[in-house]
Design an enzyme around this catalytic site. Structure first.
Site, mmCIF file in Angstrom:
data_model
loop_
_atom_site.group_PDB
_atom_site.id
_atom_site.type_symbol
_atom_site.label_atom_id
_atom_site.label_comp_id
_atom_site.label_asym_id
_atom_site.label_seq_id
_atom_site.Cartn_x
_atom_site.Cartn_y
_atom_site.Cartn_z
ATOM 1 N N ASP A 1 37.977 36.972 28.516
ATOM 2 C CA ASP A 1 38.393 36.891 29.185
ATOM 3 C C ASP A 1 40.928 36.954 29.050
ATOM 4 O OD1 ASP A 1 39.449 37.443 31.657
ATOM 5 O OD2 ASP A 1 39.848 36.358 33.090
ATOM 6 N N HIS B 1 46.480 38.116 40.076
ATOM 7 C CA HIS B 1 45.725 37.024 39.818
ATOM 8 C C HIS B 1 46.545 35.825 41.134
ATOM 9 C CE1 HIS B 1 45.903 38.695 35.542
ATOM 10 N NE2 HIS B 1 44.371 37.995 36.082
ATOM 11 N N GLY B 2 45.142 35.448 41.337
ATOM 12 C CA GLY B 2 45.816 33.952 42.917
ATOM 13 C C GLY B 2 45.760 34.111 43.941
ATOM 14 N N SER C 1 40.358 38.101 44.088
ATOM 15 C CA SER C 1 39.775 36.556 44.763
ATOM 16 C C SER C 1 40.857 36.980 45.641
ATOM 17 C CB SER C 1 40.772 35.323 44.182
ATOM 18 O OG SER C 1 39.192 34.488 43.217
ATOM 19 N N ASN D 1 38.118 34.286 39.764
ATOM 20 C CA ASN D 1 38.499 32.587 39.258
ATOM 21 C C ASN D 1 38.956 32.257 40.514
ATOM 22 O OD1 ASN D 1 38.716 30.539 37.696
ATOM 23 N ND2 ASN D 1 40.793 31.388 36.955
HETATM 24 P P1 13P Z 1 41.604 35.339 40.019
HETATM 25 O O1 13P Z 1 41.885 33.786 40.021
HETATM 26 O O2 13P Z 1 42.367 36.302 41.196
HETATM 27 O O3 13P Z 1 40.183 36.260 41.389
HETATM 28 O O4 13P Z 1 41.757 36.735 39.301
HETATM 29 C C1 13P Z 1 40.991 36.286 38.561
HETATM 30 C C2 13P Z 1 40.774 36.959 37.359
HETATM 31 O O5 13P Z 1 41.260 38.441 37.579
HETATM 32 C C3 13P Z 1 40.695 36.668 35.217
HETATM 33 O O6 13P Z 1 40.534 37.777 35.006
#
Ligand code: 13P
Length: 289
Positions: free
Chosen positions: A86, A180-181, A212, A233
């Site tokens: 990733d 992300h996050g 997420s 994630n």
């Molecule tokens: P999140 O942590 O927001 O779910 O994002 C995960 C992601 O995009 C990993 O590449």
């Protein structure tokens, strides 16, 4: 002996069938096992995503491959599973992952100028093809932070998507106001018009990072417009942490042998399995392998 598979076939089928393959980031053995067992139990293909930070945490590329491949065989996981780097930040990192046995890599050249992104992606595609591995590229940037990778949230352009797609990549991640996050309360949602145009321009399975916490209706609309892989994630980390917090605050840690790590982690693992199943259902891939 079971092996990890190139992700191309599963995402191509997902694009045609209008569902999305789940990419779940792994952090350790428990995480990997929980995801693999749920995939097998539900007969669903999934992608194990590993960030450079998580690779460093677990010991290195070889450790991650050895551990997850051993689980694949010891647990007799027969559904197709891809092991995917990733946000590979450099060509070297992608090559190291491929040499160690990853079956798929993302070259994230979004922090480079576009010519350098093209150059790096091209080199990674050539290397990956020789190893029958799949490649994800990134156009624009994903906002927020993922294991030290910080993005400004720049919306991708059609020209950039077309140029990256022409290099023979298998998947394309594009900035469409995803983060992300955690999403901030004032987040104004995914840019569906942009996604629609980029998906047509690239004509490749599109990847939604920052999976997420996006409202279900938005996730499903994004899938209908070409999203074929969704990365998650934070959401698994949240349910894992909440379950363990409950275990600790309920006093179980102090009861009998409650301090045994296998007992401490158990509720966290169960929480991951439940969330994985819920997301597979939401992404429409449950039972597709
Ligand atoms: P999140 O942590 O927001 O779910 O994002 C995960 C992601 O995009 C990993 O590449």
């Amino acid at each position: 002996m079971h092996k990890f598979v190139n992700a191309k076939k599963m995402v191509d089928r997902a694009k045609l069938g209008k569902y999305a393959i789940a990419h779940f980031n792994i952090n350790n053995l428990e995480w990997t096992r929980a995801i693999l067992e749920t995939a097998q139990e539900t007969k669903t293909s999934v992608i194990l995503g590993v960030s450079e930070g998580a690779i460093k945490y677990m010991g290195g590329f070889n450790t991650v491959v050895a551990m997850s491949l051993a689980l694949l065989n010891d647990l007799n996981i027969t559904v197709p599973i891809a092991l995917h780097l990733d946000h590979g930040q450099s060509v070297i990192s992608c090559k190291k992952a491929l040499d160690a046995g990853f079956s798929s890599v993302m070259f994230d050249g979004s922090h480079l100028n576009f010519n350098e992104n093209i150059k790096g992606t091209k080199e990674v595609v050539m290397y990956a093809k020789k190893k029958n591995a799949s490649v994800e590229a990134e156009a624009g940037t994903i906002g927020g932070e993922e294991d030290g990778v910080i993005g400004s949230g720049e919306i991708a352009s059609e020209e950039d998507c077309k140029a990256l797609a022409a290099l023979g990549i298998d998947l394309l991640a594009a900035g469409i106001n995803n983060i992300h996050g955690k999403y901030p309360p004032n987040w104004d949602g995914l840019k569906f018009d942009v996604l629609k145009n980029l998906s047509v321009a690239a004509n490749k399975p599109m990847v939604l990072h920052g999976g997420s916490g996006i409202p279900k209706e938005q996730v499903q609309k994004a899938i209908s417009l070409g999203i074929s892989k969704i990365n998650v994630n934070t959401e698994l980390q949240e349910v894992f942490a909440a379950a363990i917090e409950k275990y600790v605050t309920s006093g179980k840690l102090k009861e009998d042998k409650g301090f045994d790590p296998r007992k401490v982690f158990k509720p966290g693992i169960e929480a991951i399995k439940l969330k994985v199943k819920e997301l597979l259902t939401e992404f429409g891939s449950l039972g597709k392998s």
